[in-house]
Design a protein around this motif. Structure first.
Motif, PDB file in Angstrom:
ATOM      1  N   VAL A  63      14.730-113.831 -61.388  1.00  0.00           N
ATOM      2  CA  VAL A  63      15.226-114.355 -60.183  1.00  0.00           C
ATOM      3  C   VAL A  63      15.112-113.238 -58.887  1.00  0.00           C
ATOM      4  O   VAL A  63      15.227-113.732 -57.990  1.00  0.00           O
ATOM      5  CB  VAL A  63      16.787-113.017 -61.293  1.00  0.00           C
ATOM      6  N   THR A  64      14.125-112.208 -58.836  1.00  0.00           N
ATOM      7  CA  THR A  64      14.302-111.203 -57.597  1.00  0.00           C
ATOM      8  C   THR A  64      13.176-112.621 -56.866  1.00  0.00           C
ATOM      9  O   THR A  64      13.169-112.624 -55.963  1.00  0.00           O
ATOM     10  CB  THR A  64      13.602-109.846 -57.937  1.00  0.00           C
ATOM     11  N   VAL A  65      12.072-113.226 -57.285  1.00  0.00           N
ATOM     12  CA  VAL A  65      11.176-114.473 -56.900  1.00  0.00           C
ATOM     13  C   VAL A  65      12.655-115.358 -56.187  1.00  0.00           C
ATOM     14  O   VAL A  65      12.317-115.996 -55.310  1.00  0.00           O
ATOM     15  CB  VAL A  65      10.574-115.140 -57.810  1.00  0.00           C
ATOM     16  N   SER A  66      13.315-116.223 -56.873  1.00  0.00           N
ATOM     17  CA  SER A  66      14.158-117.053 -56.683  1.00  0.00           C
ATOM     18  C   SER A  66      14.909-116.616 -54.981  1.00  0.00           C
ATOM     19  O   SER A  66      15.060-117.135 -54.265  1.00  0.00           O
ATOM     20  CB  SER A  66      15.613-117.244 -57.404  1.00  0.00           C
ATOM     21  N   ALA A  67      15.101-115.531 -54.966  1.00  0.00           N
ATOM     22  CA  ALA A  67      15.641-114.473 -53.801  1.00  0.00           C
ATOM     23  C   ALA A  67      15.277-114.286 -53.099  1.00  0.00           C
ATOM     24  O   ALA A  67      15.902-114.962 -51.532  1.00  0.00           O
ATOM     25  CB  ALA A  67      17.087-113.073 -54.564  1.00  0.00           C
ATOM     26  N   LEU A  68      14.405-113.919 -53.233  1.00  0.00           N
ATOM     27  CA  LEU A  68      12.963-114.421 -51.921  1.00  0.00           C
ATOM     28  C   LEU A  68      12.381-115.157 -51.525  1.00  0.00           C
ATOM     29  O   LEU A  68      12.728-114.933 -50.468  1.00  0.00           O
ATOM     30  CB  LEU A  68      11.721-113.176 -52.550  1.00  0.00           C
ATOM     31  N   GLU A  69      12.561-116.219 -52.161  1.00  0.00           N
ATOM     32  CA  GLU A  69      12.397-117.434 -52.048  1.00  0.00           C
ATOM     33  C   GLU A  69      13.134-118.007 -50.769  1.00  0.00           C
ATOM     34  O   GLU A  69      13.193-118.982 -49.873  1.00  0.00           O
ATOM     35  CB  GLU A  69      12.606-118.465 -53.191  1.00  0.00           C
ATOM     36  N   LEU A  70      15.005-117.712 -51.639  1.00  0.00           N
ATOM     37  CA  LEU A  70      15.899-118.220 -50.708  1.00  0.00           C
ATOM     38  C   LEU A  70      15.602-117.308 -49.121  1.00  0.00           C
ATOM     39  O   LEU A  70      15.646-118.076 -47.914  1.00  0.00           O
ATOM     40  CB  LEU A  70      16.838-117.609 -51.381  1.00  0.00           C
ATOM     41  N   GLU A  71      15.198-116.063 -49.181  1.00  0.00           N
ATOM     42  CA  GLU A  71      15.029-116.010 -47.698  1.00  0.00           C
ATOM     43  C   GLU A  71      14.054-116.306 -46.370  1.00  0.00           C
ATOM     44  O   GLU A  71      14.243-115.917 -45.773  1.00  0.00           O
ATOM     45  CB  GLU A  71      14.689-114.672 -47.960  1.00  0.00           C
ATOM     46  N   ILE A  72      12.773-115.992 -47.607  1.00  0.00           N
ATOM     47  CA  ILE A  72      12.122-116.949 -47.210  1.00  0.00           C
ATOM     48  C   ILE A  72      12.343-118.689 -46.276  1.00  0.00           C
ATOM     49  O   ILE A  72      12.577-118.529 -44.721  1.00  0.00           O
ATOM     50  CB  ILE A  72      10.565-117.068 -47.718  1.00  0.00           C
ATOM     51  N   HIS A  73      13.106-118.965 -46.873  1.00  0.00           N
ATOM     52  CA  HIS A  73      13.469-120.175 -46.524  1.00  0.00           C
ATOM     53  C   HIS A  73      14.616-120.281 -45.569  1.00  0.00           C
ATOM     54  O   HIS A  73      14.475-121.118 -44.182  1.00  0.00           O
ATOM     55  CB  HIS A  73      13.769-121.276 -47.987  1.00  0.00           C
ATOM     56  N   TRP A  74      15.500-119.424 -45.439  1.00  0.00           N
ATOM     57  CA  TRP A  74      16.750-119.150 -44.572  1.00  0.00           C
ATOM     58  C   TRP A  74      15.271-118.491 -43.415  1.00  0.00           C
ATOM     59  O   TRP A  74      15.678-119.014 -42.317  1.00  0.00           O
ATOM     60  CB  TRP A  74      17.629-117.967 -45.057  1.00  0.00           C
ATOM     61  N   HIS A  75      14.844-117.572 -43.729  1.00  0.00           N
ATOM     62  CA  HIS A  75      14.172-116.654 -42.217  1.00  0.00           C
ATOM     63  C   HIS A  75      12.904-118.128 -41.257  1.00  0.00           C
ATOM     64  O   HIS A  75      13.489-118.368 -40.091  1.00  0.00           O
ATOM     65  CB  HIS A  75      13.360-116.270 -43.015  1.00  0.00           C
ATOM     66  N   GLY A  76      13.248-119.002 -42.432  1.00  0.00           N
ATOM     67  CA  GLY A  76      12.242-120.523 -41.735  1.00  0.00           C
ATOM     68  C   GLY A  76      12.446-121.060 -40.724  1.00  0.00           C
ATOM     69  O   GLY A  76      12.376-122.053 -40.149  1.00  0.00           O
ATOM     70  N   ARG A  77      13.412-121.096 -40.569  1.00  0.00           N
ATOM     71  CA  ARG A  77      14.952-122.252 -40.421  1.00  0.00           C
ATOM     72  C   ARG A  77      15.136-121.671 -38.637  1.00  0.00           C
ATOM     73  O   ARG A  77      16.003-120.385 -38.736  1.00  0.00           O
ATOM     74  CB  ARG A  77      15.874-122.245 -40.986  1.00  0.00           C
ATOM     75  N   THR A  78      14.976-122.322 -37.774  1.00  0.00           N
ATOM     76  CA  THR A  78      15.353-122.046 -36.780  1.00  0.00           C
ATOM     77  C   THR A  78      16.993-121.939 -35.666  1.00  0.00           C
ATOM     78  O   THR A  78      17.917-121.442 -35.195  1.00  0.00           O
ATOM     79  CB  THR A  78      14.848-122.351 -35.278  1.00  0.00           C
ATOM     80  N   GLU A  79      18.009-122.543 -36.994  1.00  0.00           N
ATOM     81  CA  GLU A  79      19.076-122.908 -36.548  1.00  0.00           C
ATOM     82  C   GLU A  79      19.818-123.180 -38.289  1.00  0.00           C
ATOM     83  O   GLU A  79      18.661-123.388 -38.884  1.00  0.00           O
ATOM     84  CB  GLU A  79      19.131-124.440 -36.047  1.00  0.00           C
ATOM     85  N   HIS A  80      21.136-122.160 -38.195  1.00  0.00           N
ATOM     86  CA  HIS A  80      22.055-122.351 -39.409  1.00  0.00           C
ATOM     87  C   HIS A  80      22.649-122.475 -39.010  1.00  0.00           C
ATOM     88  O   HIS A  80      23.691-122.715 -38.057  1.00  0.00           O
ATOM     89  CB  HIS A  80      21.500-121.095 -39.505  1.00  0.00           C
ATOM     90  N   SER A  81      24.019-124.033 -40.017  1.00  0.00           N
ATOM     91  CA  SER A  81      25.608-123.809 -39.779  1.00  0.00           C
ATOM     92  C   SER A  81      26.115-123.068 -40.500  1.00  0.00           C
ATOM     93  O   SER A  81      25.090-122.177 -41.526  1.00  0.00           O
ATOM     94  CB  SER A  81      25.028-125.538 -39.517  1.00  0.00           C
ATOM     95  N   LYS A  82      27.624-123.101 -40.978  1.00  0.00           N
ATOM     96  CA  LYS A  82      27.776-122.399 -41.150  1.00  0.00           C
ATOM     97  C   LYS A  82      28.155-123.356 -42.572  1.00  0.00           C
ATOM     98  O   LYS A  82      28.017-122.511 -43.749  1.00  0.00           O
ATOM     99  CB  LYS A  82      29.906-122.877 -40.725  1.00  0.00           C
ATOM    100  N   VAL A  83      27.987-124.204 -43.473  1.00  0.00           N
ATOM    101  CA  VAL A  83      27.760-125.437 -44.118  1.00  0.00           C
ATOM    102  C   VAL A  83      26.935-124.275 -44.714  1.00  0.00           C
ATOM    103  O   VAL A  83      26.447-124.651 -46.369  1.00  0.00           O
ATOM    104  CB  VAL A  83      27.389-126.666 -43.825  1.00  0.00           C
ATOM    105  N   ASP A  84      25.224-124.032 -44.515  1.00  0.00           N
ATOM    106  CA  ASP A  84      24.020-124.078 -44.699  1.00  0.00           C
ATOM    107  C   ASP A  84      24.346-122.416 -44.674  1.00  0.00           C
ATOM    108  O   ASP A  84      24.134-122.421 -45.777  1.00  0.00           O
ATOM    109  CB  ASP A  84      22.898-123.764 -43.685  1.00  0.00           C
ATOM    110  N   ALA A  85      25.074-121.766 -44.513  1.00  0.00           N
ATOM    111  CA  ALA A  85      25.676-120.608 -44.667  1.00  0.00           C
ATOM    112  C   ALA A  85      26.900-120.286 -45.797  1.00  0.00           C
ATOM    113  O   ALA A  85      26.239-119.193 -46.861  1.00  0.00           O
ATOM    114  CB  ALA A  85      25.667-119.407 -43.939  1.00  0.00           C
ATOM    115  N   MET A  86      26.760-121.267 -46.232  1.00  0.00           N
ATOM    116  CA  MET A  86      27.603-120.643 -47.504  1.00  0.00           C
ATOM    117  C   MET A  86      27.147-121.499 -48.385  1.00  0.00           C
ATOM    118  O   MET A  86      27.498-121.369 -49.956  1.00  0.00           O
ATOM    119  CB  MET A  86      29.122-122.573 -47.029  1.00  0.00           C
ATOM    120  N   ALA A  87      26.343-122.755 -48.296  1.00  0.00           N
ATOM    121  CA  ALA A  87      25.402-123.622 -49.281  1.00  0.00           C
ATOM    122  C   ALA A  87      24.010-121.681 -49.824  1.00  0.00           C
ATOM    123  O   ALA A  87      24.574-121.494 -51.006  1.00  0.00           O
ATOM    124  CB  ALA A  87      24.258-124.665 -49.094  1.00  0.00           C
TER     125      ALA A  87
END
Length: 499
Positions: A295-319
């Motif tokens: 679970v910790t690994v998966s949470a960190l993976e999500l964090e890295i994925h979000w961090h690597g994107r230059t743009e984020h939408s409300k839909v992205d944040a909801m997902a």
């Protein structure tokens, strides 16, 4: 960043990112902590500890070579050491096609990530990516791409033994390529390459020539004692000085002559390198190893994925919020997932839900600077929204102080504290705090914009306008847009005559 290189071929590419997924085999994930590094890995304890030890050696060597520089990370650094380049590729598929990646450097204001394939002979990649972090902490945003990659390649050949450390040895592949190619890029073409250039993003002879010549020019500057003139050169070009004049002013040589000397240099037989005293090798007694649950690994993976994107939408944040919620069903007290959920709700403007998650994360792990920083970000947003009374027992200053007690060089914490001071009208202290943030993270032009804003609000027009005119020349379109707004006629009219 360094791409996977088949034998005898030099192919590097763009920093890219996507999410690491848990493997069907569910490998054991470990967290390694050394005196200056935090690392997570699925590649085994022995190799991961060696990666940390190598980074410690390089950090010490860098400070010996450049005693006026800093090796402090502007934001907490997490190294992700993976079992294969395929795993790194999975992180890269979202932003760059079919390149094969050996390493990726992803800087940020809240966290910085280095992703590595450590499966086979990884040390050049380890040194290359960590060199990006060291350069990031010591240079401004005006640094050009050839210097970024040339500097990283220069340090990638570091060799360490019981007799000493050698920095700046020749990477044979680059040199062979230059000699076989027989010609160099014009400097006018080299300095125009940026992160969006085709030369930088597509494997092929031009990309190989760019990386090889970038290494050659950086090695030439070190060899001729000109490396300290590089930053003035970048600053001059950022200010609009023509290339020929910037080269002449900074390096005391004409462009054509420098191009000729580089070609001769590439054909030469003597390349000097630095020989430094030995740094103690092997595992440090201060290294700790602990298991990470999935679970910790998966949470960190999500964090890295979000961090690597230059743009984020409300839909992205909801997902993202939904993904973290799913993880918390499996482990309701997981700190990384609580922090991630709180930050997702912050993106959505749902402050109470964000507060619940981030407060819980801080309570679960009060020794995490990243947790305190996330809560400070939320409290700053609450202050801006005029909702300070919602949680009077918490404050930006309180969380910032907790954060800097754990990570004294965490630059963004000083920015948040500066904004809190300014909200109370303490502009002198706020400006001093913002300058500290800039000193710790000189790449962050957004901090310079915030400083200019504070100086304008204090009616300190001369330094504010000078800084804004400098930022008009930024390579970041958003920074240019904001600087131009501050310099618009409406703002200029507020400036008294004589300023």
């Amino acid at each position: 960043m360094r791409c996977f290189r088949p034998p005898g071929v030099l192919f590097l590419g763009l920093f890219m990112l996507a999410t690491v997924n848990a493997r069907a085999s569910d490998p054991t994930w470990l967290q390694i902590r050394s005196p200056h590094f935090r690392l997570i890995t699925d590649a085994g304890e022995k190799r991961a500890i060696e990666v940390a030890a190598r980074c410690e050696q390089m950090r010490s060597a860098f400070l010996m070579l450049m005693p006026k520089a800093t090796a402090d990370d502007p934001a907490p650094l997490l190294i992700v050491a993976l079992r294969s380049h395929q795993e790194v590729d999975e992180l890269a598929q979202g932003r760059g096609g079919k390149l094969r990646h050996a390493g990726i450097f992803l800087p940020g204001s809240d966290q910085t990530f280095i992703l590595l394939d450590i499966s086979d002979g990884p040390w050049r990649t380890v040194y290359h990516e960590y060199a990006h972090e060291l350069l990031h902490a010591n240079t401004s945003a005006s640094v050009q791409m050839w210097f970024e990659e040339g500097f990283a390649e220069y340090f990638s050949t570091l060799k360490s033994s019981s007799k000493g450390i050698e920095i700046g040895e020749v990477p044979i592949g680059e040199l062979q390529f230059l000699r076989q190619n027989g010609k160099l890029l014009r400097l006018s073409d080299l300095v125009r390459v940026n992160q969006n250039s085709d030369v930088y993003n597509h494997n092929g002879p031009l990309q190989a020539a760019f990386y090889a010549q970038s290494w050659l020019l950086v090695h030439y500057l070190f060899d001729h004692g000109l490396i300290n003139r590089a930053q003035p050169f970048f600053s001059a070009m950022a200010a609009g000085v023509p290339l020929d004049q910037a080269i002449l002013d900074s390096f005391r040589i004409k462009t054509e002559k420098l191009e000729q000397e580089l070609l001769v240099y590439a054909r030469g037989e003597k390349f000097r390198y630095f020989s430094l005293p030995a740094v103690i090798a092997g595992p440090s007694p201060d290294v700790t190893v602990e298991n990470l649950n999935l679970v910790t690994v998966s949470a960190l993976e999500l964090e890295i994925h979000w961090h690597g994107r230059t743009e984020h939408s409300k839909v992205d944040a909801m997902a993202l919020a939904a993904d973290y919620t799913s993880l918390l069903r499996r482990d309701p007290e997981n700190t990384a997932a609580l922090r991630g959920l709180g930050l997702a709700y912050l993106e959505l403007g749902e402050y109470q839900a964000s507060f619940d998650g981030l407060r819980h994360a801080v309570q679960r792990d009060p020794n995490s600077a990243v947790n305190h920083h996330a809560l400070a970000r939320l409290l700053n947003a609450i202050d801006i929204a005029g909702l300070q009374d919602a949680h009077p027992e918490f404050s930006v200053e309180q969380e910032a102080q907790a954060c800097t007690s754990l990570e004294p060089h965490f630059a963004d914490v000083y920015r948040l504290e500066a904004l809190a001071l300014a909200a109370r009208g303490n502009f002198n202290e706020a400006i001093a705090m913002m300058r500290q943030a800039i000193a710790l993270s000189p790449r962050m032009e957004s901090y310079e914009l915030s400083l200019a804003d504070l100086e304008l609000r204090k009616h300190d027009y001369v330094p504010a306008l000078a800084l804004l005119h400098q930022l008009e020349n930024s390579r970041d379109p958003e920074v240019v847009k904001r600087a131009e707004y501050f310099l618009s006629s409406d703002v200029q009219e507020a400036v008294p005559s004589g300023h």
